[in-house]
Write a protein that holds these residues in place. Structure first.
Motif, PDB file in Angstrom:
ATOM      1  N   GLU A  94      33.985  52.441  38.522  1.00 46.90           N
ATOM      2  CA  GLU A  94      34.623  53.560  39.212  1.00 46.90           C
ATOM      3  C   GLU A  94      34.102  53.688  40.642  1.00 46.90           C
ATOM      4  N   ASN A  95      32.792  53.559  40.814  1.00 48.11           N
ATOM      5  CA  ASN A  95      32.197  53.682  42.153  1.00 48.11           C
ATOM      6  C   ASN A  95      32.696  52.587  43.087  1.00 48.11           C
ATOM      7  N   LYS A  96      32.730  51.354  42.582  1.00 46.87           N
ATOM      8  CA  LYS A  96      33.170  50.232  43.414  1.00 46.87           C
ATOM      9  C   LYS A  96      34.659  50.347  43.746  1.00 46.87           C
ATOM     10  N   LEU A  97      35.460  50.753  42.759  1.00 47.80           N
ATOM     11  CA  LEU A  97      36.894  50.863  42.988  1.00 47.80           C
ATOM     12  C   LEU A  97      37.214  52.035  43.915  1.00 47.80           C
ATOM     13  N   ASP A  98      36.470  53.126  43.780  1.00 46.20           N
ATOM     14  CA  ASP A  98      36.633  54.254  44.706  1.00 46.20           C
ATOM     15  C   ASP A  98      36.365  53.801  46.141  1.00 46.20           C
ATOM     16  N   GLY A  99      35.284  53.046  46.322  1.00 43.44           N
ATOM     17  CA  GLY A  99      34.942  52.547  47.651  1.00 43.44           C
ATOM     18  C   GLY A  99      36.006  51.615  48.190  1.00 43.44           C
ATOM     19  N   TYR A 100      36.576  50.791  47.316  1.00 46.43           N
ATOM     20  CA  TYR A 100      37.623  49.855  47.714  1.00 46.43           C
ATOM     21  C   TYR A 100      38.870  50.600  48.192  1.00 46.43           C
ATOM     22  N   SER A 191      36.829  43.089  51.180  1.00 45.51           N
ATOM     23  CA  SER A 191      35.894  42.045  50.802  1.00 45.51           C
ATOM     24  C   SER A 191      36.369  41.386  49.509  1.00 45.51           C
ATOM     25  N   SER A 192      36.593  40.080  49.567  1.00 40.73           N
ATOM     26  CA  SER A 192      37.028  39.368  48.364  1.00 40.73           C
ATOM     27  C   SER A 192      35.958  39.409  47.288  1.00 40.73           C
ATOM     28  N   SER A 193      34.680  39.443  47.716  1.00 40.75           N
ATOM     29  CA  SER A 193      33.587  39.495  46.738  1.00 40.75           C
ATOM     30  C   SER A 193      33.601  40.825  45.995  1.00 40.75           C
ATOM     31  N   THR A 194      33.925  41.921  46.719  1.00 36.37           N
ATOM     32  CA  THR A 194      34.009  43.234  46.073  1.00 36.37           C
ATOM     33  C   THR A 194      35.114  43.248  45.037  1.00 36.37           C
ATOM     34  N   LEU A 195      36.263  42.703  45.398  1.00 38.81           N
ATOM     35  CA  LEU A 195      37.387  42.659  44.468  1.00 38.81           C
ATOM     36  C   LEU A 195      37.069  41.770  43.269  1.00 38.81           C
ATOM     37  N   SER A 196      36.365  40.678  43.507  1.00 41.44           N
ATOM     38  CA  SER A 196      35.974  39.784  42.409  1.00 41.44           C
ATOM     39  C   SER A 196      35.030  40.502  41.451  1.00 41.44           C
ATOM     40  N   THR A 197      34.108  41.300  42.028  1.00 38.30           N
ATOM     41  CA  THR A 197      33.176  42.063  41.193  1.00 38.30           C
ATOM     42  C   THR A 197      33.926  43.075  40.349  1.00 38.30           C
ATOM     43  N   ILE A 198      34.886  43.762  40.959  1.00 32.76           N
ATOM     44  CA  ILE A 198      35.682  44.759  40.242  1.00 32.76           C
ATOM     45  C   ILE A 198      36.470  44.095  39.104  1.00 32.76           C
ATOM     46  N   ALA A 199      37.105  42.966  39.425  1.00 32.68           N
ATOM     47  CA  ALA A 199      37.877  42.247  38.417  1.00 32.68           C
ATOM     48  C   ALA A 199      36.977  41.773  37.277  1.00 32.68           C
ATOM     49  N   GLY A 200      35.772  41.337  37.626  1.00 33.11           N
ATOM     50  CA  GLY A 200      34.827  40.887  36.613  1.00 33.11           C
ATOM     51  C   GLY A 200      34.405  42.002  35.679  1.00 33.11           C
ATOM     52  N   LEU A 201      34.220  43.188  36.234  1.00 36.47           N
ATOM     53  CA  LEU A 201      33.844  44.340  35.413  1.00 36.47           C
ATOM     54  C   LEU A 201      34.968  44.726  34.463  1.00 36.47           C
ATOM     55  N   THR A 202      36.211  44.673  34.939  1.00 34.08           N
ATOM     56  CA  THR A 202      37.341  45.046  34.075  1.00 34.08           C
ATOM     57  C   THR A 202      37.485  44.078  32.909  1.00 34.08           C
ATOM     58  N   GLU A 203      37.159  42.807  33.142  1.00 33.52           N
ATOM     59  CA  GLU A 203      37.278  41.812  32.085  1.00 33.52           C
ATOM     60  C   GLU A 203      36.276  42.050  30.957  1.00 33.52           C
ATOM     61  N   GLN A 204      35.181  42.738  31.271  1.00 32.76           N
ATOM     62  CA  GLN A 204      34.149  42.992  30.262  1.00 32.76           C
ATOM     63  C   GLN A 204      34.450  44.225  29.418  1.00 32.76           C
ATOM     64  N   LEU A 205      35.491  44.966  29.785  1.00 35.57           N
ATOM     65  CA  LEU A 205      35.816  46.204  29.073  1.00 35.57           C
ATOM     66  C   LEU A 205      37.183  46.085  28.422  1.00 35.57           C
ATOM     67  N   SER A 206      37.192  45.768  27.148  1.00 39.24           N
ATOM     68  CA  SER A 206      38.448  45.630  26.426  1.00 39.24           C
ATOM     69  C   SER A 206      39.121  46.993  26.262  1.00 39.24           C
ATOM     70  N   GLY A 207      40.420  47.036  26.477  1.00 42.39           N
ATOM     71  CA  GLY A 207      41.152  48.287  26.324  1.00 42.39           C
ATOM     72  C   GLY A 207      40.989  49.243  27.484  1.00 42.39           C
ATOM     73  N   LEU A 208      40.530  48.726  28.639  1.00 42.19           N
ATOM     74  CA  LEU A 208      40.259  49.589  29.792  1.00 42.19           C
ATOM     75  C   LEU A 208      41.547  50.058  30.464  1.00 42.19           C
TER      76      LEU A 208
END
Length: 216
Positions: A94-100, A191-208
């Motif tokens: 949430e914090n990273k996506l808010d910043g994005y 930042s592509s790295s920020t988006l990659s981090t966000i995408a990576g976090l979503t992949e770890q949460l099933s049903g998000l």
């Protein structure tokens, strides 16, 4: 109705127990901070229970202008342990996506979404409109279809009542697709790295589910 009454009764019992525990801890530990901590914890529990009651029993009237209050998220799972373990991931996400999103002006207290009675909508930041489209809303299900500049992106989600307004939640992948397109449309640097981090976090949460926390 019986279920609602039972839940409210449970909330009253929790509040009563919390107050009693707060006073007892205060006497044992001799500090007002202990009472405050227990009271805050009780308040969080009650707000959570109340939010559940509202989301299950209240249907939101959508037309009007809503103010963005931050990222909303939820995990659709019946596994309580999984939900609890995902708490830290959710907060980080949430914090990273808010910043994005703030890069394009979707800032809490500033950005708005207006749902018009003619089934059009507009997302704005201050006086600048950054997205428009059409929507349908029935039985708490919303379909938002964006305009040409968003390649007619369509997001289907749910609208549920919260203690401060409502939450509009979509599948995480679809919401991230909107975020990526919005950054390109506005022409903001990202930042592509920020988006990659966000995408990576979503992949770890099933049903998000991800979306907007809104106030009116």
């Amino acid at each position: 109705m019986k279920k609602l009454i039972a839940i409210i009764a449970a909330m009253m019992l929790v509040a009563s127990a919390a107050n009693a525990q707060s006073g007892l801890l205060g006497k044992i530990l001799g500090g007002s901070s202990s009472e405050s901590s227990v009271a805050n914890a009780a308040g969080n529990v009650l707000e959570s229970v109340l939010g559940t009651v509202l989301s299950q029993t209240v249907t939101i009237s959508l037309p009007g202008t809503w103010t963005y209050a931050g990222i909303a998220s939820a995990i659709e799972t019946e596994n309580t342990l999984t939900t609890l373990a995902a708490g830290a991931y959710k907060e980080n996400l949430e914090n990273k996506l808010d910043g994005y999103l703030q890069k394009i002006g979707i800032v809490p207290g500033v950005a708005t979404i207006t749902f018009n009675s003619d089934n059009t909508f507009a997302i704005a930041t201050g006086k600048k409109t950054i997205a428009t489209g059409t929507y349908t809303y029935e039985n708490k299900v919303i379909d938002m279809k964006f305009g040409k500049v968003y390649n007619y992106l369509t997001m289907t989600g749910t609208v549920t009542a919260s203690t401060s307004g409502c939450q509009i939640l979509f599948d995480a992948d679809k919401f991230l697709e909107f975020a990526k397109k919005a950054v390109k449309v506005v022409g903001a640097k990202s930042s592509s790295s920020t988006l990659s981090t966000i995408a990576g976090l979503t992949e770890q949460l099933s049903g998000l589910k991800l979306g907007f926390d809104m106030k009116k």
